[in-house]
Design a protein around this motif. Structure first.
Motif, mmCIF file in Angstrom:
data_model
loop_
_atom_site.group_PDB
_atom_site.id
_atom_site.type_symbol
_atom_site.label_atom_id
_atom_site.label_comp_id
_atom_site.label_asym_id
_atom_site.label_seq_id
_atom_site.Cartn_x
_atom_site.Cartn_y
_atom_site.Cartn_z
ATOM 1 N N UNK A 1 59.217 98.013 16.850
ATOM 2 C CA UNK A 1 59.628 98.401 15.511
ATOM 3 C C UNK A 1 60.083 97.251 14.649
ATOM 4 N N UNK B 1 59.903 94.489 12.025
ATOM 5 C CA UNK B 1 59.032 94.297 10.869
ATOM 6 C C UNK B 1 58.070 93.153 11.149
ATOM 7 N N UNK C 1 69.953 94.387 10.489
ATOM 8 C CA UNK C 1 70.689 93.537 9.556
ATOM 9 C C UNK C 1 70.307 92.080 9.745
ATOM 10 N N UNK D 1 67.110 91.583 8.133
ATOM 11 C CA UNK D 1 67.260 91.633 6.675
ATOM 12 C C UNK D 1 67.824 90.327 6.137
ATOM 13 N N UNK D 2 68.571 89.613 6.970
ATOM 14 C CA UNK D 2 69.140 88.355 6.521
ATOM 15 C C UNK D 2 68.217 87.185 6.766
ATOM 16 N N UNK E 1 65.148 100.618 1.321
ATOM 17 C CA UNK E 1 64.489 99.833 2.355
ATOM 18 C C UNK E 1 63.143 99.328 1.866
ATOM 19 N N UNK F 1 61.691 95.309 1.606
ATOM 20 C CA UNK F 1 60.676 95.087 2.648
ATOM 21 C C UNK F 1 61.263 95.293 4.038
ATOM 22 N N UNK F 2 62.015 96.358 4.220
ATOM 23 C CA UNK F 2 62.564 96.655 5.533
ATOM 24 C C UNK F 2 62.035 97.951 6.107
ATOM 25 N N UNK F 3 60.954 98.462 5.536
ATOM 26 C CA UNK F 3 60.386 99.688 6.077
ATOM 27 C C UNK F 3 59.805 99.430 7.457
ATOM 28 N N UNK F 4 60.005 100.404 8.365
ATOM 29 C CA UNK F 4 59.427 100.252 9.698
ATOM 30 C C UNK F 4 58.517 101.414 9.996
ATOM 31 N N UNK G 1 70.055 93.209 1.788
ATOM 32 C CA UNK G 1 70.365 94.601 2.077
ATOM 33 C C UNK G 1 71.682 94.696 2.829
ATOM 34 N N UNK H 1 73.713 97.302 4.941
ATOM 35 C CA UNK H 1 73.425 98.563 5.613
ATOM 36 C C UNK H 1 74.548 99.561 5.500
#
Lengths: 336, 312, 324
Positions: free
Chosen positions: A133, A135, A237, A240-241, C53, C57-60, C95, C97
């Protein structure tokens, strides 16, 4: 109370419980324990007076109350007085164990740790390849499938069968490795280079057995742990960073996934011991497993009971080490 | 092997579909749906298939085996031949017949020990998780004790001192060493569930502890119980094999482990009678493997992330 | 200057079980300017988190971008991948969370987190990292000793602040806050929101605050978007929305807030429940629950219609008569 203190107390109490079990088991049978042992021995032929004496010494012709017998038994245990073996009469039980134990510790210790390390690393790889999962990672993978299926099979096969199979293929058929023993039959243990090489050669098949049997379990466990951790918020997270993929996989996911694996390692030690015992029997490898087998076959009670204690003690010590290691790995466990 | 299997296309899917709208009892409904989820996993399907074959062999052994397993009329220690596919034992019995009939004992031990060990694990685990204070601490300690002490040496020591030999002794010994794992897992889960609201609600409305445990908490742990049972059964198969191999079973029993014992005794390794070692060994391994494979599918019941066709 | 421009965005969830396919974001268009504080409000399941998301660009899988595009600083973010995407996380979009509780790695200290985040994007010495981290912690009102702590040693509010501090370390131009206060108690909520507002003013990044709490968002944001069933149904500056909510859903949401000083309060909920997005119906998705529904609402989904220069709503009835 401090977690380390707590663990030490548990260690001592468990050891005490094992010794107590050892004391009471023979006494739970009808008749005196000495009677039972003598009766079994008599089934194989007449019992010599020396053997009768040895049995009575160990199992105690009841004199004094059970409590006083118990106390003297504890005293004997603490001082390492475990009596004399029937089979290898008049060798003392302690001397026999002292000879056999190093072989087992080296073989089993080394192979088990190797199985854990390699299995865990492969588990990380399998989960990473599955796509977890993350990305940008690819979904599904041959590496994961092969590793998972392979592991399930190798870990489900009992140690002794893997041992038998390896023995048949590599020793009997192909003659690459010796069929039995820890070293060549006509030599005696010494520290010479040729002996060490010979011993190492004899330990390859048993070691591979333990390695192959254990590895699959660690692989699967770590893979599943990784799949769980890869779905955790702190991994999201971190991505994302903009942390690099490898950093996230190792320092964030794997490092956390390792924790349940270490716990499982501690819990599985008992199983590893059982499996290694049988492996030694198959290869007639001169460790405590083979010694225990001989003790059972010959109904050598003093030896058997002492071996039970020694094996339990080893497992407890190993567990303690693993517990302490876990404390180092997980800051949440360090609460004073 | 590349595309994930459609989770609905299991062998029992048609049965599940037919049951769906019908008025069969709810537990059966839930069982079938759970079985469906488990069987959606490819490995669980393989395991279930292997197990099914073994059960059939055990049931129909008299029809399939060429001879009776205890008949000693044949030549001794003969190698594999057309008349005796796996050769004969040192006492002149046909090895193949022994192998086929041996399935009965191994399956019996696996099932009986599995059920007993799981029953004890449920009783101990659920109550330990539900209670507090000294009672809980004591039970915990006993459970941990049984977990830490290595199983095979303990089994050996207990079995040696028990009078008599045979399947009963083996089941007893295996159960004694095998209940603790499940108890620990179930205790942990019960302790977690115990703090949930629906339990508090039941307590407030005056339900008694044992009813709360069995009617509120247990249904939430079905997958753990199933995994526990499979684990206990696997341990039983391997424990039985190990004990019999060492000689702590009854020599007259027709089982796979005893076959190994006799093969070892009759020096099959040296005379080249490998079939009599490999065949029962493989059977034991396959039985244990099949249970583990099914367990793989049960994992998916409790952790949806591991289900096939569902993304993590 | 427009920083973020979203054009007809659609996001779809496609699990292996084809019957569970859901369009969770449908035809969404919006704009966020430099330095603007925008709020996004909606109930659970309306697609607001998914939208957040998607924007970062954090869609999974099984979620994926099905249609439309997102332009960040003029670049189509769908075209970014691999290393370029990773670099965009710095001085780009960020982002925060939901629940900072779990957003921190349990086995690494706060200081380690700053080390990881800063070193992911530039070569920088440990001493410099410590200095920057201390400064950032001070900005979120946390003492320098926090650097040595592990996450489990901090309270929920403190962890959320650490998360915000880490995000600031990346000097983002846009920060998406996904329900940053949902798991916190009311007093801590206010403190965290105040910190967010203060930082946004000081540093000047654009912010998208996603929440189900309309009141909270109206207090903090310059402009508010209301989302329902995967679509934007109202878009107004906060002051205007308070004064004159247009869409019946927005009106109903505001009606849920009662004046604590009033004598008698009639509490009105919104009857019914949100639509099942795997079974799209024709017409306005709010129609089943709407007190103003008319037969004409069942035709097609109402588009966002402008009623004032900077306000628009997606409703046939309430935007009638307004200039298009």
């Amino acid at each position: 109370m401090h977690p380390i203190v707590r663990k030490l107390i548990t260690f001592v109490v468990t050891l005490w419980a094992a010794v107590t079990v050892n004391f009471f088991l023979p006494r739970l049978m009808p008749g005196t324990p000495a009677d039972a042992a003598l009766a079994k021995l008599a089934g194989n032929g007449p019992v010599s007076p020396a053997q009768k004496q040895a049995i009575e010494d160990t199992l105690g012709v009841p004199h004094g109350s059970v409590w006083s017998q118990y106390v003297s038994y504890l005293d004997d245990a603490v001082h390492g007085r475990f009596g004399v073996s029937y089979t290898y009469f008049p060798a003392s039980v302690v001397s026999l164990i002292r000879t056999a134990l190093p072989w087992t510790l080296v073989l089993v210790g080394f192979a088990t740790v190797l199985a854990f390390v390699v299995g865990t690393l492969l588990g990380v790889l399998a989960a990473w390849r599955r796509g977890g999962g993350m990305v940008g990672a690819k979904q599904g993978s041959a590496v994961d499938r092969v590793a998972t299926v392979g592991s399930t099979f190798t870990s489900a096969f009992p140690y002794f069968w893997t041992a038998l199979l390896l023995l048949f293929v590599f020793a009997f058929k192909l003659n690459w490795f010796p069929i039995k023993g820890g070293y060549q039959a006509d030599t005696s243990p010494n520290w010479s280079f040729s002996f060490i090489v010979d011993a190492a050669f004899h330990s390859v098949l048993p070691a591979v057995t333990i390695l192959v049997s254990g590895l699959g379990g660690w692989l699967l466990g770590m893979r599943n742990n990784m799949i769980n951790t890869l779905g955790a918020d702190y991994v999201t997270f971190a991505e994302a960073n903009g942390l690099r993929g490898r950093t996230v996989a190792l320092r964030y996911a794997a490092r956390n996934a390792l924790l349940p694996s270490v716990t499982a390692f501690g819990m599985a030690l008992g199983l590893v011991v059982g499996g290694s015992l049988l492996t030694e029997v198959v290869f007639a490898y001169p460790g405590v497993g083979y010694l225990l087998y001989n003790a059972v076959v010959n109904e050598d009670f003093p030896l058997m009971q002492a071996l039970f204690l020694v094996i339990t003690l080893s497992v407890l010590v190993a567990n303690l080490i693993v517990d302490l290691l876990y404390g180092l790995l997980d800051p949440r466990a360090r609460r004073a | 092997m590349n595309a994930p299997a459609d989770p609905l296309a299991t062998p029992i899917a048609p049965v599940v579909a037919r049951v769906r709208g019908s008025r069969l009892p709810r537990p059966l409904h839930l069982f079938l749906r759970a079985a469906n989820t488990v069987l959606a996993n490819r490995m669980a399907r393989i395991g279930a298939g292997i197990l099914l074959v073994m059960v059939l062999v055990a049931i129909f052994a008299p029809l399939v085996a060429p001879y009776s397993p205890t008949d000693t009329g044949f030549g001794r220690s003969l190698g594999p031949s057309a008349a005796h596919w796996l050769g004969t034992t040192g006492s002149g019995q046909d090895a193949l017949a022994r192998l086929l009939f041996g399935a009965r004992v191994s399956l019996l031990v696996a099932f009986a020990a599995g059920v007993l060990a799981t029953a004890i694990a449920i009783a101990v685990g659920l109550f330990a998780g539900y209670l507090h204070g000294v009672a809980e601490e004591t039970i915990n300690f006993v459970v941990n004790l049984f977990l830490v002490i290595p199983a095979l040496p303990l089994m050996i020591v207990i079995a040696t001192y028990l009078p008599g030999r045979g399947v009963g002794v083996i089941v007893l010994v295996v159960v004694l060493t095998g209940w603790a794992w499940g108890a620990r897992v179930l205790r942990a889960q019960t302790a977690t569930l115990r703090t949930r609201d629906f339990v508090a609600a039941a307590e407030f409305s005056g339900e008694r502890p044992h009813r709360i445990v069995f009617r509120e908490i247990l249904p939430n742990m079905v997958s753990l119980v199933a995994a526990s049972f499979l684990g206990a059964a696997t341990a039983a198969v391997l424990g039985e094999a190990g004990l019999e191999f060492i000689g702590l079973g009854s020599p007259d029993t027709v089982s796979w482990g005893t076959m190994l014992f006799w093969a070892q005794n009759d020096s099959a390794l040296l005379t080249g009678q490998w079939a009599q070692i490999l065949a029962p060994g493989l059977a034991i391994a396959l039985l244990a493997a099949s249970l583990s494979l099914i367990n793989f599918g049960v994992d998916a019941l409790s952790n949806p992330r591991l289900r096939e066709g569902v993304a993590p | 200057m427009t920083l973020l421009s979203v054009e007809n965005l659609g996001v779809v969830y496609e699990p292996a079980d084809a019957q569970a396919r859901v369009r969770s974001v449908r035809d969404v268009s919006l704009r966020i300017d430099d330095g603007e504080f925008v709020g996004l409000v909606g109930e659970s399941g309306c697609g607001k988190s998914t939208l957040g998301y998607a924007l970062t660009r954090m869609l999974r899988p099984p979620a994926r971008l099905a249609s439309g595009r997102v332009l960040f600083g003029g670049t189509d973010i769908a075209s970014l991948s691999g290393e370029r995407l990773r670099r965009m996380r710095r001085r780009g979009f960020a982002l925060v969370l939901q629940s900072g509780m779990n957003a921190l790695n349990p086995v690494r200290t706060v200081g380690d987190h700053f080390l990881d985040v800063l070193r992911a994007h530039e070569r920088i010495s440990k001493a410099l990292v410590r200095a920057r981290a201390t400064e950032l912690l001070a900005r979120v009102h946390l003492p320098a000793t926090t650097l040595r702590r592990y996450p489990h040693e901090l309270s929920g509010g403190m962890r959320q602040r650490v998360v915000i501090g880490l995000v600031l370390a990346l000097e983002p131009r846009l920060v998406v806050f996904d329900e940053p206060t949902t798991a916190l108690d009311v007093l801590v909520q206010k403190a965290v929101i105040d910190t967010i507002k203060e930082l946004q003013r000081e540093v000047g990044f654009s912010a998208l605050l996603i929440s189900h709490d309309l009141g909270l968002v109206l207090e903090s944001a310059d402009r508010v978007l209301v989302m329902y069933a995967g679509r934007i149904v109202e878009d107004q500056p906060s002051a205007d929305m308070i004064r004159d909510p247009v869409h019946p859903y927005t009106r109903a949401l505001l009606g849920c807030y009662a004046d604590p000083r009033a004598e008698h309060v009639r509490v009105a909920g919104i009857p019914g429940s949100p639509p099942d997005l795997s079974q799209p119906s024709g017409g306005c998705s709010y129609q089943p629950r709407c007190p103003l529904a008319e037969p004409g609402c069942g035709g097609a989904e109402p588009p966002l219609a402008s009623i004032r220069p900077r306000s628009s709503a997606a409703c046939y009835v309430t935007t009638r008569g307004a200039s298009s």
